[in-house]
Design an enzyme around this catalytic site. Structure first.
Site, PDB file in Angstrom:
ATOM      1  N   HIS A  10      45.909  37.382  43.704  1.00 43.16           N
ATOM      2  CA  HIS A  10      47.169  36.975  42.970  1.00 43.16           C
ATOM      3  C   HIS A  10      48.335  38.350  43.170  1.00 43.16           C
ATOM      4  CE1 HIS A  10      44.203  33.785  40.571  1.00 43.16           C
ATOM      5  NE2 HIS A  10      44.473  33.504  41.951  1.00 43.16           N
TER       6      HIS A  10
ATOM      7  N   TYR B 273      45.841  42.511  30.293  1.00 43.91           N
ATOM      8  CA  TYR B 273      46.851  42.995  31.108  1.00 43.91           C
ATOM      9  C   TYR B 273      47.632  42.526  30.543  1.00 43.91           C
ATOM     10  CZ  TYR B 273      43.826  39.579  34.345  1.00 43.91           C
ATOM     11  OH  TYR B 273      42.662  39.031  35.203  1.00 43.91           O
TER      12      TYR B 273
END
Length: 469
Positions: free
Chosen positions: A70, A133
């Site tokens: 992605h 993240y």
């Protein structure tokens, strides 16, 4: 296995901006500790100050869990709390490295910075793996993603655990191959004040690239309370503010004063806030009118400001606001000449019509042509010059306005002696409307701009070209 005691170190990869980071991890019989994100140390070591706003944690309990390739519309700092993963990154951005692939393993002692538009995928190599993240935009259902199939034959990622034996989602298995992927365009540049003389020059300089947008006041009202939501600002990288209230004498009237402060201060404050909130670069055009013109040398960028009139005061206030933006360029200029009505065109018209003008001869400066101003702005952005203030005018010998008028007469085939030099006081002696005070010395020192590698054009040569002579 997590390696203890490594120094903080960055290792570039073949994908521009994708950087692997070795992290110091300190351990003993009780376990281990690390600074997962330490802005001061990491930015000093070269990590972009990317301004994270959201922290996500992904937990995978089974070996072989694979999350698809992605490319998100934000920058991303990926590190592990427990376990070990195999990572694969594919550059899906427009440009010569589109399709470039990099792979490596990550553990708690190794992290990676993933720039916007680089596809990333992760395969769990140990049970109970958790990774984090840090991203510099809030998740939004309106965000635009780009995907690549995990099994794409062009990227040819050598997965440690074959995809046939891995755990992956049906969506990830169905993503397109590289040949079908539309490359991620760069973040956008927005030029405000596109209908003005500098705005038109910037349009000519930057062209009609898809990632460059041009806005007039009708397109984007800086006084609107909805400005912060008028665009998805995180999709932008740079705002160039070429709009301003520039009627120097008009600013001395009641209505003009209000308009000047609204455009040059209130509107600029809104842009500065947007740039700060969204980690954008803000380019702002300033003026020699922030100085009083009393120095006997060219003004440097760090000279104290001391504006004489309302226009100069509003420009000085705007400069102060822009200087609070971490990524900013204040481009200070003077005596701007572009397309449309201006001093040079007026003098050429008077010469042609047989009018012998009186022109001020006690204000000294250099002409600046909008094409060169636009070129300098692009140079600062392309070279990623140090943020701050830069003087940018034409180069060459200082002149008075009367000197410029005589040169225009001469270059258009008329007698320069028809121009009579007068003092500023004499020129405005019969004025019936308010007149703004002018700096007598408008010379700006160009050394800092030249140190970036930019060569300012000779004002006289540009005047020749402008007049087509």
């Amino acid at each position: 296995m997590t390696e203890y005691g490594k120094p903080l170190r960055a290792t570039p990869t073949p994908i521009p901006g994708l950087v692997v980071w070795e992290l110091p991890v300190h351990g003993d019989s009780r376990g281990w500790f690390k600074e997962n994100w330490q802005r001061e140390k990491m930015t000093a070591a070269g990590l972009p100050d990317f301004g994270p706003v959201q922290n996500n944690i992904s937990f995978n309990d089974a070996v072989g869990t694979t999350r698809g390739i992605h490319a998100e519309p934000w920058d991303k700092w990926v590190s592990l709390a427990t376990g070990r993963i195999f990572g694969a990154w594919v550059d899906l951005r427009e440009g010569p490295t589109f399709g470039a692939v990099f792979t490596c393993e990550l553990d708690p002692s190794r992290a990676i910075f993933v720039p916007r538009g680089v596809g990333n995928a992760y395969q769990t190599l140990e049970a109970d793996t958790a990774y984090t993240y840090l991203v510099n935009d809030h998740w939004s259902p309106d965000a635009s993603y780009t995907f690549l199939n995990l099994a794409d034959e062009t990227a040819a990622v050598d997965w440690p655990i074959p995809l046939a034996d891995a755990e992956l989602s049906a969506k990830d298995a169905a993503h397109p191959g590289l040949a079908e992927v539309t490359p991620v365009p760069p973040r956008k540049t927005l030029v405000i004040g596109a209908s003005g003389q500098l705005g038109r020059a910037l349009h000519a300089e930057f062209g009609d690239a898809a990632h460059v947008e041009y806005a007039t006041r009708a397109d984007l009202d800086l006084s609107s309370p909805d400005l912060t939501t008028a665009r998805r600002w995180r999709e932008y990288d740079t705002i160039i503010n070429a709009g301003a209230y520039t009627a120097v004498d008009g600013a001395e009237t009641a209505s003009g004063r209000s308009d000047a402060w609204a455009a040059n201060v209130t509107g600029v404050a809104a842009l500065a806030q947007i740039a700060t909130d969204n980690q954008l670069t803000l380019v702002h055009v300033s003026s020699d009118y922030v100085f009083d013109g009393t120095l006997n040398r060219p003004y440097r960028e760090d000279d104290a400001i001391s504006p004489l009139g309302v226009y100069g005061q509003t420009k000085a206030a705007g400069d102060a606001l822009v200087s609070t933006v971490r990524r900013h360029y204040i481009v200070r200029t003077s005596w701007v000449i572009g397309e449309g009505k201006n001093f040079v065109r007026t003098m050429a018209s008077l010469a042609e019509r047989g009018v012998d003008p009186k022109v001020v001869d006690d204000q000294i400066g250099r002409l600046t042509f909008t094409d060169d101003l636009a070129r300098g702005i692009r140079h600062l952005l392309t070279r990623r010059a140090a943020y701050g203030t830069y003087n940018l005018t034409g180069a060459g010998q200082p002149t008075s306005w009367a000197d410029v008028a005589r040169r225009v007469f001469e270059l258009t085939g008329h007698d320069p002696a028809r121009v009579t030099g007068v003092s500023t006081e004499e020129y405005f002696a019969s004025a019936t409307a308010p007149v703004a005070p002018r700096p007598r010395n408008s010379l700006l020192d160009l050394e800092r701009m030249e140190h970036t590698g930019f060569v300012p054009a000779e004002a006289d040569e540009r005047l020749r070209a402008y007049l087509g002579t």
